[in-house]
Every structure is written in C-alpha cells, then in structure tokens.
Motif scaffolding. Sequence first.
Motif, PDB file in Angstrom:
ATOM      1  N   LEU A  17       0.737  -1.132   0.082  1.00 40.56           N
ATOM      2  CA  LEU A  17      -0.047  -0.127   0.088  1.00 40.56           C
ATOM      3  C   LEU A  17       0.861   1.387  -0.075  1.00 40.56           C
ATOM      4  O   LEU A  17       1.684   1.199   0.810  1.00 40.56           O
ATOM      5  N   LEU A  18       0.509   2.150  -0.996  1.00 38.88           N
ATOM      6  CA  LEU A  18       1.308   3.543  -0.851  1.00 38.88           C
ATOM      7  C   LEU A  18       0.384   4.519  -0.735  1.00 38.88           C
ATOM      8  O   LEU A  18      -0.611   4.694  -1.281  1.00 38.88           O
ATOM      9  N   VAL A  19       0.946   5.538   0.317  1.00 38.55           N
ATOM     10  CA  VAL A  19       0.048   6.500   0.711  1.00 38.55           C
ATOM     11  C   VAL A  19       0.719   7.804   0.132  1.00 38.55           C
ATOM     12  O   VAL A  19       2.056   8.139   0.725  1.00 38.55           O
ATOM     13  N   HIS A  20       0.272   8.494  -0.657  1.00 37.82           N
ATOM     14  CA  HIS A  20       0.874   9.821  -1.277  1.00 37.82           C
ATOM     15  C   HIS A  20       0.324  11.233  -0.754  1.00 37.82           C
ATOM     16  O   HIS A  20      -0.774  11.259  -0.596  1.00 37.82           O
ATOM     17  N   TYR A  21       1.179  11.925  -0.141  1.00 34.56           N
ATOM     18  CA  TYR A  21       0.909  12.984   0.479  1.00 34.56           C
ATOM     19  C   TYR A  21       1.298  14.398  -0.391  1.00 34.56           C
ATOM     20  O   TYR A  21       2.483  14.324  -0.663  1.00 34.56           O
ATOM     21  N   VAL A  24       5.243  16.443  -3.185  1.00 33.44           N
ATOM     22  CA  VAL A  24       4.657  14.869  -3.022  1.00 33.44           C
ATOM     23  C   VAL A  24       5.621  14.319  -2.213  1.00 33.44           C
ATOM     24  O   VAL A  24       6.756  14.034  -2.585  1.00 33.44           O
ATOM     25  N   SER A  25       5.177  13.469  -1.096  1.00 35.66           N
ATOM     26  CA  SER A  25       6.027  12.571  -0.422  1.00 35.66           C
ATOM     27  C   SER A  25       5.230  11.298  -0.226  1.00 35.66           C
ATOM     28  O   SER A  25       4.004  11.147  -0.456  1.00 35.66           O
ATOM     29  N   THR A  26       5.647  10.159  -0.045  1.00 35.16           N
ATOM     30  CA  THR A  26       5.342   8.845  -0.278  1.00 35.16           C
ATOM     31  C   THR A  26       5.670   7.898   0.891  1.00 35.16           C
ATOM     32  O   THR A  26       6.805   7.904   1.281  1.00 35.16           O
ATOM     33  N   ARG A  27       4.640   7.388   1.516  1.00 38.59           N
ATOM     34  CA  ARG A  27       4.990   6.307   2.644  1.00 38.59           C
ATOM     35  C   ARG A  27       4.225   5.177   2.205  1.00 38.59           C
ATOM     36  O   ARG A  27       3.370   4.918   1.326  1.00 38.59           O
ATOM     37  N   ALA A  28       4.912   3.962   2.518  1.00 37.59           N
ATOM     38  CA  ALA A  28       4.741   2.657   1.758  1.00 37.59           C
ATOM     39  C   ALA A  28       4.470   1.652   3.083  1.00 37.59           C
ATOM     40  O   ALA A  28       5.229   1.611   4.088  1.00 37.59           O
ATOM     41  N   TYR A  29       3.539   0.825   2.924  1.00 40.08           N
ATOM     42  CA  TYR A  29       3.391  -0.298   3.874  1.00 40.08           C
ATOM     43  C   TYR A  29       3.523  -1.673   3.121  1.00 40.08           C
ATOM     44  O   TYR A  29       2.871  -2.259   2.213  1.00 40.08           O
ATOM     45  N   ASP A  30       4.477  -2.834   3.675  1.00 37.05           N
ATOM     46  CA  ASP A  30       4.682  -3.987   2.995  1.00 37.05           C
ATOM     47  C   ASP A  30       4.108  -5.018   3.883  1.00 37.05           C
ATOM     48  O   ASP A  30       4.926  -5.258   5.222  1.00 37.05           O
ATOM     49  N   PRO A  31       3.002  -5.617   3.829  1.00 38.19           N
ATOM     50  CA  PRO A  31       2.305  -6.431   4.888  1.00 38.19           C
ATOM     51  C   PRO A  31       3.321  -7.904   4.871  1.00 38.19           C
ATOM     52  O   PRO A  31       3.037  -8.635   5.905  1.00 38.19           O
ATOM     53  N   ARG A  32       4.008  -8.242   3.938  1.00 38.64           N
ATOM     54  CA  ARG A  32       4.749  -9.307   4.023  1.00 38.64           C
ATOM     55  C   ARG A  32       5.924  -8.990   5.043  1.00 38.64           C
ATOM     56  O   ARG A  32       6.201 -10.028   6.070  1.00 38.64           O
ATOM     57  N   SER A  33       6.386  -8.038   5.103  1.00 34.48           N
ATOM     58  CA  SER A  33       7.542  -7.410   6.231  1.00 34.48           C
ATOM     59  C   SER A  33       6.950  -6.820   7.550  1.00 34.48           C
ATOM     60  O   SER A  33       7.456  -6.779   8.530  1.00 34.48           O
TER      61      SER A  33
END
Length: 400
Positions: A76-80, A89-98
Amino acid sequence: MAVMQQRRTNLDDNEEDEEAGAVTVSSHSPLHGDVLELTLSHVPLVDLVPAARVSRSWSLAVSSSLSHFRKPKPWLLVHYQSTRSPHVVSTRAYDPRSRVWMDLEVGPDRRQPAATLASALRSSHSTLLYGLSPARLSFSSDPLHLTWRHASPPSAWRVDPVVALVGSRLVVAGGACDFEDDPLSVEVYDTQAHTWSVCASMPAPLKDSSASVWLSVAADRRRMYAMEKLTGATHAFDPEVGAWRGPYDLRPDRDAFYSVIGFAGDRLVVLGLLGNSEDVKGVKLWGSIGVGADKLEEICEMPEELVKELKDDNCCVSSISMCSRGDFVFVYSNSKPEIVFWCEREDESGVWRWGTARDAAARGRNLGQRVAYTCAEVGIRELREAAATGNGRFVVMEGG
C-alpha cells in the motif's frame, strides 16, 4: 505513544552498503541451504536487495526464499501532497509481508515532476496516480510511481472527472464544469499515439453523479467500470470502441448503503458497508468473474471487532475506500487514517483473513495535505529498478 526507530535502507548498487546502516555480510557466511533461505524469510523485502548482491549463492537463496517461504505481497502506498506551493509530494509505503512502514526518499529525477504538479494529486482504480489542470494532464502507473508522463489536457474543462488507464488508453469522463456544453463528455488519450479522441458521453442516469466523489472506479485490460457508491448502479466503458454498457446492479445486499469496487486478480470485487452511517452493522466483500449482482458471491465479512475499530469518534462510518492487487485488499477511511485494514486470501487454504496495519504518524501527516492511495505488486525486480533510477532509499519505521 509508540516508539519508532528509523533505519535507512540503500538499494543503489553504486553506493556503499555501510552508508545506509546495512550490515556487511561475508560471502563466506556459514549460512547456506534451507537454513539460509529460512533466515532470509524473516528479512524485510527492502533488505533482500543488498542481501542478493552478497554472492551468487545468496542471490539464489533470496529467490528461493521468496518463492517457497514468504512470498512478496502487494504494498500500500500513501501519497501526501502539500496544499501549499510548490505542492511537493511525499510517499509512505506499507509492506504486509514484512509488516513495516517505510518512507520513500526520492531522488532529483523523481522530485521534479512532483514539484511541478500544481493540480490536486488524485488516485484511481488502485494503480493510477494523476493530476489534471487546465494546462496539463500528468499521470503515473508504475508500481512505485517513480515515472511520470505528461500530456496536453482534454478539451473540456473538468473539476473532478473519473479517470482510468485501460490498456494504453487513458479515459477522462464526466466532472466537467457547469459552463461546458456536455457535463458527461468523455475523452480518451492514446498514450502511444499521443492523441485525444472524443467518445460517447456517459449514460444520462449519471448526470447528477458523474464526478469521482460519487463514483467508484475499477479497470481491467479492456474496460473501465464506474459504480455509484450509494446505489451500486454500474456502467462499463470500452475505450477501444468508445461505447458504454449497462447499467448493472452491483449491490447484492439491500442493506448495503455505500459500496466501492476494484479488481482482486481477475475477479471484480465489491466492498460494502451494511446498515447506515450512524449504525454500521457490518462490512462485506463480494466477488465475481462476471458483472452483475446475480453473479456476485460473498467472499468474506470483516470481523465484528474490526468493524468497531473502523468507526470514528462519533461511532459513525460514512464512507470507505479500497485498494486491491492480486488476492490482497486494503480498506481505509479518511476519518481514521492511522489504521489500515487488509484482507488476504491464503494460498494453501483459500480462506480470506483480516488484519490491520497501524501507522501512528498518519493522523499528523494528514494535516494540511492531500492524500491519495495506490496499491502495487512490489518485488525484488521493482526495487532494483528503483535503485537503477537513483531513487533507491527507504526509511524503515521499526516499531511503527
């Protein structure tokens, strides 16, 4: 308050691994075979890129570990986007595997398009990020959105259209300003020929709901699907022939008062809120290979304890959104940005299970910023491509 530690991961082959705080590992490490592969299965995906460069045997072990132990899962990538000039624009990501949150630190090549994106940043059908102004259309569809393409704007002046990338064609429909002759007009941009064409207007029943705020959009390789969030009425558009089909009824449960659509693999999925905004009874996910309420089958239902967490401070849920790739679905609400819900189909059992990902910093980040969500299948190849562009740094938030 959760204590978060930052750890910077460097993916660039041309820089020293030690600079990013990475642990230097000898190519003569005693770890090998199944023991090495099992050990690597507990390493975050972003750290497997430098691990794969240790030696050929380690590279093979990384590939085998990802294939047999813990496979990559969609991010999931959340772009602000700042509402103030220059609208960075900055980006935050969530890796569910890790199970880690990361801040994507971008290089100068990536920062330039974002800084010049004066229009509001928006997302559509999980994979498309775009900005539209009277002067220019900008869009990005690669997994980490490191590459942006630009085109002249459509001829009609639009405030909040629905936008979808269908194959090589970018569809811009509805959302036109009041002074335009046809508020339902549709224009299609051919990304290969770099030309615009005018197609059949949106169906008349969508006259009062042609903006993206009222419609949920999904897209596959052939069509764009636009569904009214409050009624489930859905129309499909084929940009190759420029024609609309429908309406289809995509509200299989009459108790659903708000729904959104997407694709999980080749399956069209519908996520619905049951009850009413002040008394949400449940959240269900349906899916079908075809289009139509009679073809939708219930996939799963969000556990009751998670439904309670979805409610805001007033115990209400007025809307939800969804991003999906493969057999993975992310569910989120703008009223509670600090928590993301996910639903995953397990490979072996075929059972869908629910979980949450919490980001304590999200609520503060949302202040004074526009937020757009995308979802992408990210693996070693995508991370290596990010490194090749010089945009290969992730700040991993440990304990976040």
